[in-house]
Enzyme design. Structure first.
Site, PDB file in Angstrom:
ATOM      1  N   HIS A 136      51.003 -62.899   4.005  1.00 10.45           N
ATOM      2  CA  HIS A 136      51.442 -61.554   4.391  1.00 10.45           C
ATOM      3  C   HIS A 136      52.271 -60.900   3.292  1.00 10.45           C
ATOM      4  CE1 HIS A 136      50.338 -62.850   8.465  1.00 10.45           C
ATOM      5  NE2 HIS A 136      50.328 -61.567   8.789  1.00 10.45           N
ATOM      6  N   LYS A 140      57.498 -58.605   5.793  1.00  7.83           N
ATOM      7  CA  LYS A 140      57.259 -59.073   7.163  1.00  7.83           C
ATOM      8  C   LYS A 140      58.536 -59.658   7.766  1.00  7.83           C
ATOM      9  CE  LYS A 140      54.353 -62.031   9.997  1.00  7.83           C
ATOM     10  NZ  LYS A 140      54.625 -61.133  11.128  1.00  7.83           N
TER      11      LYS A 140
END
Ligand code: NAI
Ligand SMILES: O=C(O)C1=N[C@H](C(=O)O)C[C@H](O)C1
Length: 252
Positions: A136, A140
């Site tokens: 990611h 995040k």
């Protein structure tokens, strides 16, 4: 419900929330009646006669938002992460006091991500080894991703049902974390890298062969068909629905 669904977005200025605002505004069968973010009053939702609230905020914020929604008979479509059995139990308790109200908690709105979880469950019992790698963007909020935890749980349950032995791993770890997090016996690894959006690989291995199931969300538009599906379906699904797959005919 009225002919158009009256929708509010909570977390409307965030990466996902701003995309959801655009998607709802573009949907012919929905009306965006409230868009709130940090510092705004949640009461705006009831004042705007919201039917469905979409929560795309933060694990620290989502429970308070949902308590407000359920107590006001507003259905919820939730992408925010941070779900534990304890939190789900609390949410079920609120919903029991609000018959007719529904909340969808979707670890991932991406159709391909839902399919990844489905395929991974099917493959789980055929391979000795399995590891989950999620990748990611570095902004995040949490690690591992909610999707990776859910994927690992579903794999572990499928292996358990099939009577699979725990996977062998003779490694001695010299540094804590080297083998990732242990989710019900499945190692889960989290990569954070500028340039990424949301990606996951499920790696299955056995003697002489590897099966890799990979999903890539290249942008946040990839989640919007799932968000809109949740909004359209939640009004006729009272109680807690966990996972978008419950609104998809995966075997059709
Ligand atoms: N289920 C899915 O398919 C997806 C889930 N997510 C999850 O959605 C959540 C949000 O992700 P991003 O949009 O990337 O984060 P973000 O940080 O860009 O946006 C979150 C927004 O929520 C707002 N917010 C925080 N607390 C709030 C509160 N109490 N009331 C109202 N607004 C509040 C923030 O100010 C911010 O604008 C995360 O938990 C993430 O993991 C993200 C992508 C897909
Ligand atoms: O924060 C994100 O970006 C994402 N969060 C969800 C998760 O934790 O699984 C869904 C997707 O991976 C994107």
């Amino acid at each position: 419900m009225s002919s158009t669904i009256r929708v509010a977005v909570i977390g409307a200025r965030g990466r996902m929330g701003s995309e959801a605002v655009r998607a709802v505004e573009a949907a012919g069968d929905m009306e965006l009646v409230a868009a709130v973010d940090t510092g705004d009053r949640l009461e705006a939702l009831a004042e705007a006669r919201t039917e469905v609230a979409v929560d795309l905020t933060h694990p620290d914020a989502v429970m308070g938002n949902l308590e407000y929604c359920v107590r006001n008979g507003i259905h919820g479509v939730v992408g925010t992460t941070g779900w534990t059995e304890e939190r789900l139990g609390t949410l079920r308790g609120w919903l029991e006091q609000a018959p007719g109200t529904g909340v969808l908690v979707a670890p991932n709105f991406g159709i391909g991500a839902v399919l990844t979880m489905h395929f991974a469950q099917q493959a789980a019992r055929f391979f000795e080894s399995v590891e989950v790698v999620e990748l990611h963007h570095p902004n995040k909020a949490d690690a591992p991703s909610g999707t990776a935890v859910r994927t690992a749980q579903l794999i572990a349950q499928a292996r358990d049902r099939a009577g699979c032995a725990p996977q062998p791993d003779a490694t001695t770890t010299a540094l804590e974390g080297a083998r990732g997090a242990d989710v019900e016996g499945v190692p889960v690894h989290a990569v954070r890298l500028r340039g990424l959006v949301a990606h996951q690989e499920v790696l299955f291995g056995d003697e002489g062969e590897i099966l890799t199931i990979r999903h890539d969300s290249m942008n946040r538009g990839s989640f919007m068909p799932g968000v809109l599906l949740g909004i359209r379906r939640i009004g006729s699904a009272p109680g807690l629905t966990f996972g978008l797959e419950n609104f998809m005919d995966l075997d059709g």
